[in-house]
Scaffold this active site. Structure first.
Site, mmCIF file in Angstrom:
data_model
loop_
_atom_site.group_PDB
_atom_site.id
_atom_site.type_symbol
_atom_site.label_atom_id
_atom_site.label_comp_id
_atom_site.label_asym_id
_atom_site.label_seq_id
_atom_site.Cartn_x
_atom_site.Cartn_y
_atom_site.Cartn_z
ATOM 1 N N LEU A 1 0.851 -1.187 0.000
ATOM 2 C CA LEU A 1 0.000 0.000 0.000
ATOM 3 C C LEU A 1 0.888 1.238 0.000
ATOM 4 O O LEU A 1 1.656 1.453 0.942
ATOM 5 C CB LEU A 1 -0.899 0.041 1.231
ATOM 6 C CG LEU A 1 -1.993 -1.015 1.405
ATOM 7 C CD1 LEU A 1 -1.429 -2.382 1.766
ATOM 8 C CD2 LEU A 1 -2.968 -0.577 2.499
ATOM 9 N N GLY B 1 1.553 4.116 4.694
ATOM 10 C CA GLY B 1 2.323 3.282 3.774
ATOM 11 C C GLY B 1 2.620 1.958 4.439
ATOM 12 O O GLY B 1 3.219 1.920 5.510
ATOM 13 N N SER B 2 2.201 0.851 3.855
ATOM 14 C CA SER B 2 2.295 -0.416 4.573
ATOM 15 C C SER B 2 2.114 -1.602 3.630
ATOM 16 O O SER B 2 2.221 -1.477 2.416
ATOM 17 C CB SER B 2 1.223 -0.446 5.666
ATOM 18 O OG SER B 2 -0.046 -0.107 5.122
ATOM 19 N N ARG B 3 1.785 -2.767 4.222
ATOM 20 C CA ARG B 3 1.642 -3.994 3.449
ATOM 21 C C ARG B 3 0.695 -4.948 4.177
ATOM 22 O O ARG B 3 0.612 -4.951 5.400
ATOM 23 C CB ARG B 3 3.017 -4.643 3.291
ATOM 24 C CG ARG B 3 3.014 -6.043 2.704
ATOM 25 C CD ARG B 3 4.431 -6.467 2.419
ATOM 26 N NE ARG B 3 4.553 -7.901 2.210
ATOM 27 C CZ ARG B 3 5.649 -8.500 1.766
ATOM 28 N NH1 ARG B 3 6.710 -7.786 1.477
ATOM 29 N NH2 ARG B 3 5.691 -9.804 1.617
#
Length: 231
Positions: free
Chosen positions: A110, A198-200
């Protein structure tokens, strides 16, 4: 996507996690701009402008649009918006309680421009929620799955099989929000958390279930079909 759909996405209501950011930046904008004009201070006016821009960014980042999951049963849905960066067969993390048999993992990155609300990929009962402290590496890297700060959520299906989703912090993501606990019963596509900024997310499929998506594919949380559960 139509213009109307695009506007609805951009102007979607913000997630409750946005409230402190919106409140602080909104107040700073008003106060700094007012004092800047009253005292004829360009520095305060610039601070007010910067605060206003941050207010707008928070409105956009924390947007929480409604999603319509497919009506079919037996689907595994994308837990978040973003881009598929990895699909591989590996042993699930121990904290998921899924055993050590390799299963398919679909990882979605993301960016700060994606919707960051996380949605449950399947209908079922939450059986585990396990937080694991760690690093803040770039979430698009494969090693982020094992080295970054993360929160694992295991879901037991009505037939006893398990699906898991892992929220993973990224390079500038410093907070993982998870709103479910063991024993909760949710439907596919329901909201269960958020990661900023901001990530996953990693989805672990049950043994024998293969992904239907490809690396590089764009995901829409709660709508894109990741896999079909076989009876």
């Amino acid at each position: 996507m139509s213009l109307l759909s695009s506007l609805k996405l951009v102007l979607a209501r913000p997630h409750p996690e946005a409230r402190p950011f919106l409140g602080a930046s909104g107040a700073a904008t008003v106060v700094a701009r007012w004092l800047g004009w009253r005292l004829n201070c360009p520095v305060l006016r610039r601070i007010g402008t910067a605060s206003g821009l941050f207010f707008g960014f928070c409105l956009y980042f924390f947007r929480d649009p409604n999603r319509v999951p497919p009506a079919r049963e037996g689907l595994v849905l994308a837990p978040a918006d973003g881009r598929v960066v990895s699909i591989e067969k590996i042993a699930p993390p121990v904290e998921l309680g899924m055993g050590d048999t390799p299963v398919w993992r679909v990882a979605t990155f993301l960016s700060v421009l994606d919707v960051h609300v996380n949605r449950l990929p399947v209908a079922g009962t939450i059986t585990r929620v396990a937080y694991h402290p760690g690093k803040f590496l770039n979430a698009s890297l494969d090693k982020a799955s094992t080295e970054n700060e993360r929160n694992a959520v295991s879901v037991t299906l009505p037939d006893g099989r398990m699906v898991a989703v892992v929220q993973i912090a990224g390079l500038i993501a410093r907070r993982i929000v998870c709103t479910v606990k063991p024993g909760d019963r949710l439907e596919a596509g329901e909201r269960f958390g958020l990661i900023r900024f901001g990530s996953r997310t990693d989805v672990y499929l049950p043994p024998g279930v293969s992904p239907l998506v490809e690396v590089g594919q764009t995901m829409i949380g709660g709508e894109t079909v990741v896999a079909q559960l076989e009876p």
